[in-house]
Scaffold this active site. Sequence first.
Site, mmCIF file in Angstrom:
data_model
loop_
_atom_site.group_PDB
_atom_site.id
_atom_site.type_symbol
_atom_site.label_atom_id
_atom_site.label_comp_id
_atom_site.label_asym_id
_atom_site.label_seq_id
_atom_site.Cartn_x
_atom_site.Cartn_y
_atom_site.Cartn_z
ATOM 1 N N ASN A 40 54.463 37.669 43.376
ATOM 2 C CA ASN A 40 55.031 36.325 44.114
ATOM 3 C C ASN A 40 54.802 35.112 43.174
ATOM 4 O OD1 ASN A 40 54.408 34.123 45.830
ATOM 5 N ND2 ASN A 40 54.658 35.673 47.508
ATOM 6 N N HIS A 51 59.467 35.700 46.561
ATOM 7 C CA HIS A 51 58.234 36.778 46.841
ATOM 8 C C HIS A 51 58.189 37.792 45.730
ATOM 9 C CE1 HIS A 51 57.998 35.997 51.657
ATOM 10 N NE2 HIS A 51 57.777 34.883 50.756
ATOM 11 N N GLU A 53 58.851 41.064 45.816
ATOM 12 C CA GLU A 53 60.053 41.783 45.735
ATOM 13 C C GLU A 53 61.240 41.157 45.472
ATOM 14 O OE1 GLU A 53 57.045 42.917 49.049
ATOM 15 O OE2 GLU A 53 58.215 41.166 48.219
ATOM 16 N N CYS A 78 58.039 41.595 53.828
ATOM 17 C CA CYS A 78 58.352 40.840 54.941
ATOM 18 C C CYS A 78 59.800 41.289 55.473
ATOM 19 C CB CYS A 78 58.045 39.092 54.707
ATOM 20 S SG CYS A 78 59.463 38.718 53.434
ATOM 21 N N CYS A 81 62.427 40.177 52.440
ATOM 22 C CA CYS A 81 62.248 41.311 51.631
ATOM 23 C C CYS A 81 62.966 42.528 52.022
ATOM 24 C CB CYS A 81 61.038 41.148 50.936
ATOM 25 S SG CYS A 81 60.410 39.816 49.978
ATOM 26 N N ASP A 141 52.888 31.271 53.230
ATOM 27 C CA ASP A 141 53.905 32.451 52.653
ATOM 28 C C ASP A 141 54.313 33.091 53.751
ATOM 29 O OD1 ASP A 141 54.617 33.825 50.111
ATOM 30 O OD2 ASP A 141 53.504 35.333 50.980
#
Length: 148
Positions: A40, A51, A53, A78, A81, A141
């Site tokens: 991140n 992020h 990913e 999330c 992602c 975030d």
Amino acid sequence: MIDRWMELAIREARTGASEGGIPIGSVLTSGRKLLGAGHNRRVQQDDPILHAEIDCLRATGRLQSHAGLTLYSTLMPCYMCAGAVVQFDIRRVIVGESRTFEGAADFMRSHGVDVVDLELDVCYEMLQAFIHESPAIWYEDIGTDIQQ
């Protein structure tokens, strides 16, 4: 015992923390081959979508196909992602933990993704320490008001 790919994702998370960012890491693999790694970088790069990913996928570069690949993440992805996972047809996601953030496991599963939650204390404790120290950044975030 934690496998080498999750160990690498944890190292990525720690790198992010050492840079002043959120301690979440990710790696993309094909069998025994590492394709990319990231963490991140929202804080470090002032980028709302960077992020772990997404950083990992960017580091991987263009591939003809993501089918058959495995994405490791220290935290349940999330919806943003998870959308990338589904969009690129990544079929397996292995996560360090989802106690801190439930993420989009059901969304990924509903699209045929095999989601494995390892429930690792090391991942949970790393994020809990960060949330204790920087709650405003954490709630920013995950897109939640800190007052909730």
